[in-house]
Write a protein that holds these residues in place. Sequence first.
Motif, PDB file in Angstrom:
ATOM      1  N   SER A 489      42.919 102.136 -24.376  1.00 28.32           N
ATOM      2  CA  SER A 489      43.943 101.093 -24.349  1.00 28.32           C
ATOM      3  C   SER A 489      43.396  99.868 -23.626  1.00 28.32           C
ATOM      4  CB  SER A 489      45.193 101.585 -23.623  1.00 28.32           C
ATOM      5  OG  SER A 489      44.930 101.737 -22.234  1.00 28.32           O
ATOM      6  N   TRP A 490      44.017  98.724 -23.910  1.00 30.66           N
ATOM      7  CA  TRP A 490      43.592  97.490 -23.237  1.00 30.66           C
ATOM      8  C   TRP A 490      43.850  97.580 -21.735  1.00 30.66           C
ATOM      9  CZ3 TRP A 490      40.338  93.876 -24.318  1.00 30.66           C
ATOM     10  CH2 TRP A 490      40.294  92.726 -23.521  1.00 30.66           C
ATOM     11  N   GLU A 491      44.906  98.273 -21.356  1.00 27.94           N
ATOM     12  CA  GLU A 491      45.178  98.417 -19.928  1.00 27.94           C
ATOM     13  C   GLU A 491      44.004  99.073 -19.210  1.00 27.94           C
ATOM     14  OE1 GLU A 491      49.199  98.080 -21.865  1.00 27.94           O
ATOM     15  OE2 GLU A 491      47.257  98.975 -22.341  1.00 27.94           O
ATOM     16  N   ALA A 492      43.361 100.052 -19.845  1.00 33.52           N
ATOM     17  CA  ALA A 492      42.192 100.693 -19.233  1.00 33.52           C
ATOM     18  C   ALA A 492      41.008  99.739 -19.192  1.00 33.52           C
ATOM     19  CB  ALA A 492      41.832 101.961 -20.005  1.00 33.52           C
ATOM     20  N   GLN A 493      40.865  98.894 -20.216  1.00 32.48           N
ATOM     21  CA  GLN A 493      39.738  97.971 -20.267  1.00 32.48           C
ATOM     22  C   GLN A 493      39.887  96.823 -19.272  1.00 32.48           C
ATOM     23  OE1 GLN A 493      37.095  98.919 -22.181  1.00 32.48           O
ATOM     24  NE2 GLN A 493      38.498 100.670 -22.418  1.00 32.48           N
ATOM     25  N   GLU A 494      41.131  96.529 -18.911  1.00 32.95           N
ATOM     26  CA  GLU A 494      41.377  95.453 -17.943  1.00 32.95           C
ATOM     27  C   GLU A 494      40.672  95.709 -16.621  1.00 32.95           C
ATOM     28  OE1 GLU A 494      45.579  93.170 -18.583  1.00 32.95           O
ATOM     29  OE2 GLU A 494      45.654  95.203 -17.776  1.00 32.95           O
ATOM     30  N   GLU A 495      40.485  96.966 -16.274  1.00 34.08           N
ATOM     31  CA  GLU A 495      39.840  97.281 -15.002  1.00 34.08           C
ATOM     32  C   GLU A 495      38.426  96.725 -14.956  1.00 34.08           C
ATOM     33  OE1 GLU A 495      40.138 101.488 -14.392  1.00 34.08           O
ATOM     34  OE2 GLU A 495      42.301 101.539 -14.790  1.00 34.08           O
ATOM     35  N   ALA A 496      37.674  96.877 -16.070  1.00 32.79           N
ATOM     36  CA  ALA A 496      36.312  96.332 -16.120  1.00 32.79           C
ATOM     37  C   ALA A 496      36.346  94.803 -16.107  1.00 32.79           C
ATOM     38  CB  ALA A 496      35.603  96.831 -17.373  1.00 32.79           C
ATOM     39  N   LEU A 497      37.300  94.235 -16.849  1.00 35.40           N
ATOM     40  CA  LEU A 497      37.417  92.775 -16.885  1.00 35.40           C
ATOM     41  C   LEU A 497      37.781  92.224 -15.516  1.00 35.40           C
ATOM     42  CD1 LEU A 497      37.296  90.457 -19.007  1.00 35.40           C
ATOM     43  CD2 LEU A 497      39.778  90.667 -19.195  1.00 35.40           C
ATOM     44  N   ARG A 498      38.674  92.920 -14.834  1.00 36.11           N
ATOM     45  CA  ARG A 498      39.087  92.490 -13.494  1.00 36.11           C
ATOM     46  C   ARG A 498      37.909  92.514 -12.518  1.00 36.11           C
ATOM     47  NH1 ARG A 498      44.119  92.326 -11.412  1.00 36.11           N
ATOM     48  NH2 ARG A 498      44.904  93.565 -13.166  1.00 36.11           N
ATOM     49  N   GLY A 499      37.047  93.520 -12.658  1.00 36.26           N
ATOM     50  CA  GLY A 499      35.886  93.596 -11.781  1.00 36.26           C
ATOM     51  C   GLY A 499      34.946  92.423 -11.971  1.00 36.26           C
ATOM     52  N   VAL A 500      34.714  92.031 -13.202  1.00 34.34           N
ATOM     53  CA  VAL A 500      33.846  90.881 -13.485  1.00 34.34           C
ATOM     54  C   VAL A 500      34.430  89.610 -12.889  1.00 34.34           C
ATOM     55  CG1 VAL A 500      32.924  89.409 -15.327  1.00 34.34           C
ATOM     56  CG2 VAL A 500      32.862  91.901 -15.569  1.00 34.34           C
ATOM     57  N   TYR A 501      35.713  89.392 -13.111  1.00 34.15           N
ATOM     58  CA  TYR A 501      36.356  88.165 -12.605  1.00 34.15           C
ATOM     59  C   TYR A 501      36.436  88.156 -11.096  1.00 34.15           C
ATOM     60  CZ  TYR A 501      37.582  85.749 -16.887  1.00 34.15           C
ATOM     61  OH  TYR A 501      37.502  85.017 -18.049  1.00 34.15           O
ATOM     62  N   SER A 502      36.687  89.292 -10.479  1.00 33.20           N
ATOM     63  CA  SER A 502      36.748  89.340  -9.014  1.00 33.20           C
ATOM     64  C   SER A 502      35.405  88.935  -8.403  1.00 33.20           C
ATOM     65  CB  SER A 502      37.124  90.738  -8.550  1.00 33.20           C
ATOM     66  OG  SER A 502      38.417  91.079  -8.980  1.00 33.20           O
ATOM     67  N   ASP A 503      34.323  89.397  -9.028  1.00 32.50           N
ATOM     68  CA  ASP A 503      32.995  89.055  -8.508  1.00 32.50           C
ATOM     69  C   ASP A 503      32.720  87.560  -8.629  1.00 32.50           C
ATOM     70  OD1 ASP A 503      32.559  91.690  -7.960  1.00 32.50           O
ATOM     71  OD2 ASP A 503      31.291  92.068  -9.715  1.00 32.50           O
ATOM     72  N   LEU A 504      33.093  86.979  -9.761  1.00 36.50           N
ATOM     73  CA  LEU A 504      32.711  85.592 -10.032  1.00 36.50           C
ATOM     74  C   LEU A 504      33.648  84.572  -9.391  1.00 36.50           C
ATOM     75  CD1 LEU A 504      31.648  85.793 -13.797  1.00 36.50           C
ATOM     76  CD2 LEU A 504      30.204  85.880 -11.771  1.00 36.50           C
ATOM     77  N   LEU A 505      34.908  84.958  -9.162  1.00 35.41           N
ATOM     78  CA  LEU A 505      35.884  83.994  -8.631  1.00 35.41           C
ATOM     79  C   LEU A 505      36.195  84.194  -7.151  1.00 35.41           C
ATOM     80  CD1 LEU A 505      38.479  83.733 -11.540  1.00 35.41           C
ATOM     81  CD2 LEU A 505      36.832  82.001 -10.810  1.00 35.41           C
ATOM     82  N   SER A 506      35.489  85.099  -6.500  1.00 36.78           N
ATOM     83  CA  SER A 506      35.768  85.325  -5.081  1.00 36.78           C
ATOM     84  C   SER A 506      35.535  84.035  -4.295  1.00 36.78           C
ATOM     85  CB  SER A 506      34.864  86.440  -4.538  1.00 36.78           C
ATOM     86  OG  SER A 506      33.516  86.098  -4.709  1.00 36.78           O
ATOM     87  N   GLY A 507      36.536  83.641  -3.524  1.00 38.78           N
ATOM     88  CA  GLY A 507      36.403  82.446  -2.685  1.00 38.78           C
ATOM     89  C   GLY A 507      36.746  81.153  -3.375  1.00 38.78           C
TER      90      GLY A 507
END
Length: 510
Positions: A489-507
């Motif tokens: 499901s997309w909800e499961a895939q969001e976890e990987a997407l969230r990890g990428v964005y958290s790394d790049l947008l931190s701060g």
Amino acid sequence: MTEPLTADRRPHVVMTVGNPVQNDARVRKAALSVAAMGNRVTVLGLSPDGRAFEESFGPVRLVNVEVVGLLADSIKERQRVRRRLLMPFGYPTREVAMAALRRRNLAERELLAETGRVLAGQVSDTPARQVLRSAKGARNKALRKVTYARTRLQRLYTSQQAPLDRLGGAVSRRVRQVGPLGSWRRLMPEMHDMEIAYGPLIDSLDPDLVHAHDLYMIGIAERAVARARAKGRTVPWIYDAHEFVAGMSRYSPTRIAAMADLELEYIGRADRVITVSEPIADAIQKRCHLAVRPTVVLNVPALTRPRSAQPPSVRAVTGLSDDVPLLVYSGNIDPDRGVTTLVEALAHLDGVHAVIVTNAPEDNRYVTTLRGVAAAGGAGDRLHLAPYVEGDDIIDYLGSASVGVHGLSHVPNHEMALPNKLFDYLHAGLPMVVSNVKAMSELVTALGIGEVYTAGDPSSLADAVRRVLADRERYASASRSPELLRQYSWEAQEEALRGVYSDLLSGVRE
């Protein structure tokens, strides 16, 4: 368009895609997910009707970009000028060249017929006739050589072909693996028109992160980020690879070489790479020598989605009762996707109907071909076409069919693909029949949700359909497993997407 002044201090993500967003479920899902993470999201997509306009879906701002093909058209104009200059030497069109070849063929056949009449004694073979016949033969032989030469000039100056197209399949694949001969700047002039349209818009939006969906946006995103850096801003960017470009099949070898060239030039500069399956992630890392393996975000439906009060149904479109076996194929149609094989298989499946969900019109050349194939197999009345529906309705739309079918041909990109329609069928509760390309067939077999057939073999496809229909409920119940639906499901895939964005947008803008 300029970005209006705003007090909104949330990180601003700009997503770009080179096709209409209205029909791109992956882009829409990604944009909504990123917005739900607390970001301001603007999507730049190709206008579906050629005009620039803005709209929104949920909290996401969508800018439909007008692309004027001046630079691509200038290439065509140069080709037209060359044709005019060379018209005394090369034929202006393929049709004129073919007509000239036919005239030479007719002349040769007439000479042969005249020789036959002489041998049959129907006409006297006088010295004068011998000389005339010899002269005609010499003239036709010379004119044939001239015709072939002019035809080659016609092909050279009226087609888009480049030398790589004449290297052959195996050689061209090897070229794409190690570095293409074709420069994208020369062979894909439309990319310059897209740069002119998209580049200034990205600059004006002052993004904190750029997410480039698919190949056509990779260079545009990188150059926008580089311009921001020149102005003192560090903007990370993501390349979302929807295909394994070097292994594609639906374009000419020259075109694929140019696309592979484009990807190879810019992919190493992306801060992160995302793609759609594990095998494609491995292949991209290997081919492009990436230090970090691409993150996999499968193109799968969401568990939670809007539901229509009266959901559409392919069975209703076809007018078939519930007891009629109905195969469904959904998506782009071409022989490499096994659509012809599906239609051919109807001749082996008495009483079974097939519906193709497509936006192709009835007068489309391939649709006409499919109609002819069905009629030749005695199944003309069992092949149906159904239109596209809104993305949120596709699961219900497909769910009224009996079996979902998807047959890819054996090319590298297909061997690694896990197409979104596979997961649409899964969420629709449909058992599946798929071709024996590696990733797709292994998944279907491992999950017990369908059967596999030999790609390109209609008899094998029919056998697989019969096996599924004979025990349909067993396959369908496996497809309805809550754990399985959650995993894909997309909800499961969001976890990987969230990890990428958290790394790049931190701060950013905190």
